[in-house]
Motif scaffolding. Structure first.
Motif, mmCIF file in Angstrom:
data_model
loop_
_atom_site.group_PDB
_atom_site.id
_atom_site.type_symbol
_atom_site.label_atom_id
_atom_site.label_comp_id
_atom_site.label_asym_id
_atom_site.label_seq_id
_atom_site.Cartn_x
_atom_site.Cartn_y
_atom_site.Cartn_z
ATOM 1 N N LYS A 389 13.608 -44.124 -116.512
ATOM 2 C CA LYS A 389 14.558 -42.832 -116.192
ATOM 3 C C LYS A 389 13.989 -41.383 -117.029
ATOM 4 C CE LYS A 389 17.688 -43.589 -120.307
ATOM 5 N NZ LYS A 389 17.204 -42.545 -120.981
ATOM 6 N N ASP A 390 13.218 -41.449 -117.769
ATOM 7 C CA ASP A 390 12.683 -40.429 -118.463
ATOM 8 C C ASP A 390 11.313 -39.972 -117.710
ATOM 9 O OD1 ASP A 390 14.372 -40.176 -120.554
ATOM 10 O OD2 ASP A 390 13.234 -41.280 -122.006
ATOM 11 N N HIS A 391 11.047 -40.502 -116.671
ATOM 12 C CA HIS A 391 10.029 -39.933 -115.703
ATOM 13 C C HIS A 391 10.430 -38.796 -115.027
ATOM 14 C CE1 HIS A 391 6.299 -40.227 -113.537
ATOM 15 N NE2 HIS A 391 6.921 -40.404 -112.519
ATOM 16 N N GLN A 392 10.109 -37.765 -115.439
ATOM 17 C CA GLN A 392 10.612 -36.572 -114.783
ATOM 18 C C GLN A 392 9.576 -35.539 -114.377
ATOM 19 O OE1 GLN A 392 13.866 -35.804 -114.466
ATOM 20 N NE2 GLN A 392 14.249 -38.157 -114.931
ATOM 21 N N PHE A 393 8.358 -35.873 -114.560
ATOM 22 C CA PHE A 393 7.418 -34.881 -114.122
ATOM 23 C C PHE A 393 5.975 -35.659 -114.143
ATOM 24 C CE2 PHE A 393 7.260 -34.133 -118.689
ATOM 25 C CZ PHE A 393 6.070 -34.209 -118.843
ATOM 26 N N ARG A 394 4.877 -35.056 -112.967
ATOM 27 C CA ARG A 394 3.865 -35.676 -113.296
ATOM 28 C C ARG A 394 2.598 -34.667 -113.280
ATOM 29 N NH1 ARG A 394 3.590 -36.415 -107.983
ATOM 30 N NH2 ARG A 394 5.058 -38.343 -108.248
ATOM 31 N N VAL A 395 1.620 -34.864 -114.197
ATOM 32 C CA VAL A 395 0.414 -33.902 -114.576
ATOM 33 C C VAL A 395 -0.818 -34.495 -113.920
ATOM 34 C CG1 VAL A 395 -0.822 -32.949 -116.533
ATOM 35 C CG2 VAL A 395 1.709 -33.642 -116.798
ATOM 36 N N TYR A 396 -1.317 -33.205 -113.442
ATOM 37 C CA TYR A 396 -2.724 -33.441 -112.654
ATOM 38 C C TYR A 396 -3.688 -32.444 -113.563
ATOM 39 C CZ TYR A 396 -0.164 -34.913 -108.662
ATOM 40 O OH TYR A 396 0.946 -35.567 -107.991
ATOM 41 N N GLU A 397 -4.996 -33.006 -113.966
ATOM 42 C CA GLU A 397 -5.824 -32.426 -114.681
ATOM 43 C C GLU A 397 -6.650 -31.731 -113.841
ATOM 44 O OE1 GLU A 397 -8.276 -34.986 -117.247
ATOM 45 O OE2 GLU A 397 -6.531 -36.362 -117.567
ATOM 46 N N LYS A 398 -7.202 -30.923 -114.336
ATOM 47 C CA LYS A 398 -8.365 -29.609 -113.910
ATOM 48 C C LYS A 398 -9.085 -30.559 -112.661
ATOM 49 C CE LYS A 398 -11.721 -26.403 -114.449
ATOM 50 N NZ LYS A 398 -12.549 -25.769 -115.792
ATOM 51 N N GLY A 399 -9.239 -30.093 -111.468
ATOM 52 C CA GLY A 399 -10.091 -30.786 -110.419
ATOM 53 C C GLY A 399 -9.200 -31.642 -109.619
ATOM 54 N N GLU A 400 -8.256 -32.031 -109.884
ATOM 55 C CA GLU A 400 -7.280 -33.036 -109.203
ATOM 56 C C GLU A 400 -6.491 -32.279 -108.096
ATOM 57 O OE1 GLU A 400 -5.990 -36.887 -111.281
ATOM 58 O OE2 GLU A 400 -5.319 -35.193 -112.478
ATOM 59 N N HIS A 401 -6.275 -30.856 -107.970
ATOM 60 C CA HIS A 401 -5.409 -30.206 -107.107
ATOM 61 C C HIS A 401 -6.550 -29.708 -105.963
ATOM 62 C CE1 HIS A 401 -2.473 -27.891 -105.140
ATOM 63 N NE2 HIS A 401 -1.460 -28.243 -106.002
ATOM 64 N N PRO A 402 -6.564 -30.153 -104.980
ATOM 65 C CA PRO A 402 -7.568 -29.643 -103.859
ATOM 66 C C PRO A 402 -7.222 -28.201 -103.558
ATOM 67 C CG PRO A 402 -5.889 -31.153 -102.741
ATOM 68 C CD PRO A 402 -5.906 -31.054 -104.361
ATOM 69 N N ASP A 403 -6.099 -27.556 -103.463
ATOM 70 C CA ASP A 403 -5.793 -26.088 -103.253
ATOM 71 C C ASP A 403 -6.315 -25.382 -104.402
ATOM 72 O OD1 ASP A 403 -5.152 -26.940 -100.811
ATOM 73 O OD2 ASP A 403 -2.930 -27.265 -101.370
ATOM 74 N N HIS A 404 -6.135 -26.006 -105.830
ATOM 75 C CA HIS A 404 -6.275 -25.136 -107.168
ATOM 76 C C HIS A 404 -6.879 -25.877 -108.030
ATOM 77 C CE1 HIS A 404 -3.032 -22.263 -105.515
ATOM 78 N NE2 HIS A 404 -2.418 -23.272 -105.321
#
Length: 496
Positions: A389-404
């Motif tokens: 229930k505490d899973h409230q967000f997801r983090v992406y490291e540098k290079g994982e976002h294809p648009d940024h």
């Protein structure tokens, strides 16, 4: 003149056999045809508990709204276009259930009788319902046996566990529409989920819960009515007044619909709310959101089927109250403050992106809303299916976002402007993350490109307003993202 059922058969509208509760031909409809066909029906009755009358209970046929007198008695003139007589269940009483697990607060009107007497016995709760919980399930939306199995074997155990963990006998559920996906016989599987949860459920009709093929919106609700009763109604728990509306207006062509609340419902709601003290917290559940951020995210799109087009008139009726609107339909998560005392919660879905994977197309995990009520105050949390229930967000490291690709990112799906999203490097607070309208990287990976999964190839990653970006120092050995919701709950994730 021939009776209504024969007339419907002649018009080709009473198709599909008798519905689940046995009182509607599938495809029948409530408010229909020439008013000259209407005949008055005198309605009277009594609401009782322990053989004593219960005063000031609202009773309605969907047009008239009256209150019981000091002895629990009511009387008004209905007509043979109406299908039900029903009560707005008062606070402090048990929510009775139908055999299928959904709330039972209505009686079927016999259109062939000129006068009818209805008795509504209600039971006093063993404990106060001033504090209570409710779950909001948007778009379970099962279309075939595979999806029904996913609902019953993946989603349902998580829901059952949540109800057990809440451990509140006053918990109830709201099915926020699109309970099935045009395959109405699968209501039986949806009902199986409800019965396993073992809490009363109030149901909202969605655009995929309708009888299709008729010539007007009035032809669409017969099967739904047969399972669950009226499509608009109200009830009370503790200090909160709850309302359910049908805001899917079928325009009589293919599967086309618009978000729209009929005058009949608005007029009924105005009467219903006239018995509610100004300042009360009111929760309105409907399927199509009244408004979402998608209007600004996609300004060139036609949103006539994605928001309620006459929403300002609903807002006007809600002005005397603190109001929360519960909606679904979009398969993304949006929390919006629409006014000083008006909020909308557009929920991510139980089915995610139509049972095509673990997330909605904005990256929100498949899941549902949990609401806690203390007196007139409401707090809420999004629960991801199969996750803590505490899973409230997801983090992406540098290079994982294809648009940024040059930046780190976080998707905080239940965010609203009263949340805080910060990051720390080596234990030192660095500042707030920058909120940017963007797509979710996992949704891009799952829903875009030539190697799409076989299921739901038409699902596309969607822009969302709850993506956040930051630029930690490359030398940092420890990076922590900290999210604080509007209620002071803190969630952290260490990513390096």
């Amino acid at each position: 003149m021939q009776n209504r059922r024969d007339f419907l058969k002649k018009m080709g509208l009473a198709t599909g056999g008798i519905s689940a509760l046995g009182f509607f031909p599938a495809g029948a409809y409530a408010n229909f045809l020439d008013p000259g066909l209407y005949k008055p029906v005198k309605v009277k009755g009594r609401v009782t508990s322990r053989n004593k009358g219960v005063a000031r209970v609202a009773v309605t046929d969907g047009i008239s709204v009256v209150q019981t007198d000091a002895d629990g008695r009511f009387e008004f003139t209905s007509n043979n276009s109406r299908d039900f007589v029903y009560i707005s269940l008062p606070s402090g009483y048990v929510i009775d259930r139908l055999e299928n697990g959904s709330a039972n607060y209505f009686k079927v009107l016999d259109k062939g009788r000129e006068a009818q007497d209805f008795h509504f016995p209600i039971k006093v709760l063993e404990q106060s319902d001033e504090d209570h919980h409710f779950l909001v399930l948007a778009d379970t939306q099962i279309q075939n046996e595979y999806e029904a199995d996913q609902l019953l074997t993946v989603a349902t155990p998580d829901l059952v566990k949540t109800v057990k963990d809440i451990n509140d006998p006053n918990t109830f559920g709201i099915g926020c529409g699109d309970l099935v996906f045009d395959n109405l016989p699968l209501f039986k599987d949806y009902n199986a989920m409800v019965k396993q949860m073992d809490i009363p459920f109030f149901q909202v009709i969605g655009n995929h819960d309708m009888d299709l093929g008729g010539r007007s919106d009035e032809t669409t609700t017969g099967t739904f009515n047969g399972h669950f009763g009226p499509t608009y109604y109200s009830f009370n728990r503790g200090e909160v007044h709850y309302v359910v509306l049908d805001d899917v207006f079928f325009i009589g062509r293919n599967k086309k619909y618009i978000g729209y609340i009929t005058e009949e419902q608005l007029a009924w709601l105005e009467k219903d709310l006239s018995f509610v003290e100004p300042g009360t917290t009111v929760v309105v559940s409907l399927h199509i959101p009244t408004y979402t951020g998608s209007v600004k995210r996609y300004p060139d799109q036609d949103h006539i089927g994605g928001i309620v087009n006459n929403r300002k008139h609903l807002y006007k009726l809600l002005e005397p109250f603190t109001a929360h609107i519960m909606s679904g339909h979009t398969h993304f998560n949006d929390n919006m403050k629409l006014g000083d005392k008006l909020y909308e919660h557009c929920h991510g879905t139980v089915c995610g992106a139509w049972w095509s994977g673990p997330i909605c197309h904005d990256g929100t995990p498949a899941g549902y809303g949990i609401y806690k009520v203390n007196g007139s105050d409401i707090s809420w949390q999004y629960k991801s299916t199969g996750l803590d229930k505490d899973h409230q967000f997801r983090v992406y490291e540098k290079g994982e976002h294809p648009d940024h690709p040059e930046r780190w990112a976080a998707n905080v799906w239940n965010w609203d402007p009263d949340w805080k999203v910060m990051w720390y490097e080596n234990g030192i607070r660095k500042g707030k993350l920058e909120r940017v309208t963007a797509r979710d990287p996992l949704s891009i990976k799952l829903h875009e490109g030539p190697e799409l999964p076989e299921r739901r190839k038409w699902v596309e990653p969607q822009l969302t307003d709850h993506m956040f970006f930051f630029d930690p120092d490359t030398s940092a050995s420890n990076i922590v993202v900290e999210v604080t919701d509007r209620f002071g709950n803190v969630f952290k994730e260490t990513v390096k």
